[in-house]
Design a protein around this motif. Structure first.
Motif, short mmCIF file in Angstrom:
data_model
loop_
_atom_site.label_atom_id
_atom_site.label_comp_id
_atom_site.label_asym_id
_atom_site.label_seq_id
_atom_site.Cartn_x
_atom_site.Cartn_y
_atom_site.Cartn_z
N CYS B 55 14.02 4.29 3.11
CA CYS B 55 14.47 5.57 2.57
C CYS B 55 15.88 5.45 2.00
O CYS B 55 16.81 5.09 2.70
CB CYS B 55 14.44 6.63 3.66
SG CYS B 55 15.17 8.19 3.14
N CYS B 58 18.28 8.31 4.06
CA CYS B 58 18.75 8.18 5.44
C CYS B 58 18.82 6.73 5.91
O CYS B 58 19.39 6.44 6.95
CB CYS B 58 17.87 9.00 6.39
SG CYS B 58 16.21 8.32 6.64
N HIS B 63 9.38 5.66 5.27
CA HIS B 63 9.15 6.65 4.21
C HIS B 63 10.10 6.37 3.05
O HIS B 63 11.13 5.72 3.23
CB HIS B 63 9.34 8.07 4.74
CG HIS B 63 10.73 8.37 5.24
ND1 HIS B 63 11.11 8.18 6.56
CD2 HIS B 63 11.83 8.81 4.60
CE1 HIS B 63 12.38 8.51 6.70
NE2 HIS B 63 12.86 8.88 5.53
N CYS B 68 12.00 12.18 2.35
CA CYS B 68 12.81 12.14 3.57
C CYS B 68 12.83 13.50 4.27
O CYS B 68 13.02 14.53 3.64
CB CYS B 68 14.24 11.74 3.22
SG CYS B 68 15.29 11.53 4.68
N PRO B 69 12.62 13.50 5.62
CA PRO B 69 12.66 14.77 6.35
C PRO B 69 14.09 15.29 6.57
O PRO B 69 14.26 16.45 6.95
CB PRO B 69 12.01 14.41 7.69
CG PRO B 69 12.22 12.95 7.85
CD PRO B 69 12.25 12.37 6.46
N PHE B 70 15.09 14.46 6.32
CA PHE B 70 16.48 14.87 6.57
C PHE B 70 17.08 15.49 5.31
O PHE B 70 16.61 15.27 4.21
CB PHE B 70 17.31 13.67 7.03
CG PHE B 70 16.83 13.07 8.31
CD1 PHE B 70 16.99 13.73 9.52
CD2 PHE B 70 16.18 11.84 8.31
CE1 PHE B 70 16.52 13.19 10.71
CE2 PHE B 70 15.72 11.28 9.48
CZ PHE B 70 15.88 11.95 10.68
#
Ligand SMILES: [Zn+2]
Ligand SMILES: [Zn+2]
Lengths: 351, 107
Positions: B55, B58, B63, B68-70
């Motif tokens: 990523c 992050c 992923h 990205c979930p952040f």
């Protein structure tokens, strides 16, 4: 899957179709159906155009040979080695020749030797405009070769540049497209004076690491679905897209597994890569995990902005040319605004 | 909003997107020349690039940055998506990528 012929580059010495873009030999690019294929062809032609000719390679080699002979007559147990772009075949016309004096016992790693060699060069007229920089972290002698005008740097007893060169050569061998994209990005940064480490720019090794990790982590390349050499145009734009807009410089460091496979790591996982300024480029040295290769690049803001600008220039030109008629495309260049090459005209035939 | 052309301007008939107009569709330049490869799907499944998906946002593995979930770190927005998304994997890997993403989220 698309039946477009991207090979068959014509080597005949035709006059450039537009004096503004001397690397364009014909209008063959403009016939491409897809603008990205046009850009791919232009990249290949430009790299050919700025790559050194046989004559230049021979001239550079003879400068180094002459200097090596001189150093061996001063210090018979020492040898002059090349590192940097000169040894990896990634130099732009007129770039410096980086060399290092190496002896078995590392005897010449001192100020006395620095001044001794600098005097020797002056007395034997081996260099003009000789500067002896003793107080730098890496003391060097800088001078200009009187015969060829090449700029030469001599450092002392540091072999990490030599090992780095070996690593880079192996990356280039194993990574199609790396050399081409590095040459374009180097040229792009050098026109904007963002490639000099002493002014906070991006050094040669850092540029290579950015391109190499981009290629080695690209979803299409890791799955073997594209050949990078056929897709240099898209890849160049996506390189600028990544580092101009998306890369999380504050959090992410580029690192290498087994000195070869690039990976990302959170900066927090290696204290050596943290900087007082969070917006700072971190590239973990493949030879030394405690070293950040790009620690001198304090002008990241301008570099990121220029990458974003390159992306905008390229995609805008792509949209413009995509809508243009064949006539409007004649003599046009997609790459032109990005690399703006202002060197003396070169001969295509021996390039 | 007094610009009559605004709605027209922000709609792409090529990919049904409202983030750009048709004549500024990223597909105009993001068009790869794809290698011809065997369609034996069992062979291809082994080639899923485990350990090569990272990523840009992050720095974690598993992923791509676009997924990205952040929160996004870069201050410049990513409106149309980039090369680093699961959508840019060859079709046969996209499902596996989605499955693995949701597994990570559940954990
Ligand atoms: Zn579209
Ligand atoms: Zn992430």
């Amino acid at each position: 899957e698309r039946g477009i012929n991207v090979s068959g580059i014509n080597n005949s010495p035709i006059k450039a179709v537009n004096p503004k873009y001397p690397w364009l030999k014909s209008n063959k690019h403009t016939k491409q159906l897809e603008v990205s294929d046009w850009l791919t062809m232009e990249i290949k032609d430009f790299v050919k155009y700025i790559s050194p000719s046989e004559k230049e390679i021979e001239a550079r080699n003879s400068v180094v040979r002459r200097l090596n002979d001189a150093i061996m007559s001063l210090w018979p147990d020492a040898e002059l080695h090349c590192f940097g772009s000169y040894s990896t075949d990634l130099y732009l016309p007129g770039s410096d020749i980086d060399t290092v004096v190496i002896s078995k016992g590392h005897k010449y790693d001192n100020r006395a030797s620095l001044y001794k060699l600098s005097t020797y060069l002056r007395v034997h007229k081996l260099g003009k405009r000789i500067e002896t920089i003793a107080k730098a972290k890496v003391p060097i002698i800088k001078f200009v070769d009187p015969e060829t005008g090449y700029h030469i740097d001599i450092s002392f007893e540091r072999d990490n540049g030599l090992t780095a060169a070996q690593i880079i050569i192996s990356w280039i061998k194993s990574t199609p497209g790396l050399r081409e994209l590095v040459m374009i990005v180097k040229q792009f940064l050098s026109v904007r004076r963002l490639n000099e480490v002493h002014t906070g720019g991006l050094g040669g090794f850092s540029i290579i690491c950015l391109v190499y990790s981009f290629l080695r982590l690209h979803p299409r390349i890791v799955t073997g679905s594209i050949d990078p050499m056929d897709n240099l145009g898209v890849l160049l734009i996506e390189f600028f897209e990544l580092y101009g807009f998306n890369f999380g410089y504050d959090n992410v460091a580029i690192a290498f597994k087994n000195k070869t496979q690039p990976i990302y790591i959170p900066k927090t996982s290696n204290q050596n890569l943290l900087n007082r300024n969070p917006f700072f480029l971190a590239i973990q040295d493949p030879q030394d995990p405690t070293n950040n290769i790009s620690r001198g690049t304090f002008n990241l803001r301008d570099i990121k902005r220029s990458f974003g600008g390159a992306y905008e220039m390229l995609v805008n030109k792509c949209y413009e040319m995509n809508n243009a008629t064949y006539k409007q495309r004649l003599g046009e260049s997609i790459l032109g605004d990005v690399i703006k090459f202002k060197g003396k005209a070169r001969d295509f035939v021996d390039a | 909003n007094n610009c009559p052309d605004k709605r027209h301007y922000n709609y792409c008939t090529y990919c049904n997107s409202r983030t750009h107009s048709t004549d500024r569709c990223p597909n105009i330049w993001r068009s790869y020349i794809v290698k011809k490869i065997s369609h034996d799907s069992s062979v291809r499944r082994d080639m899923y690039p485990s350990g090569l998906i990272f990523c840009y946002n992050c720095g974690h593995e598993g992923h791509f940055g676009d997924n990205c979930p952040f929160p996004r770190v870069s201050r410049t927005p990513n409106i149309n998506g980039s090369a680093f998304t699961g959508e840019n994997l060859p079709r046969e890997f996209r499902n596996l990528y989605r499955v693995r993403l949701s597994e990570v989220k559940r954990r």
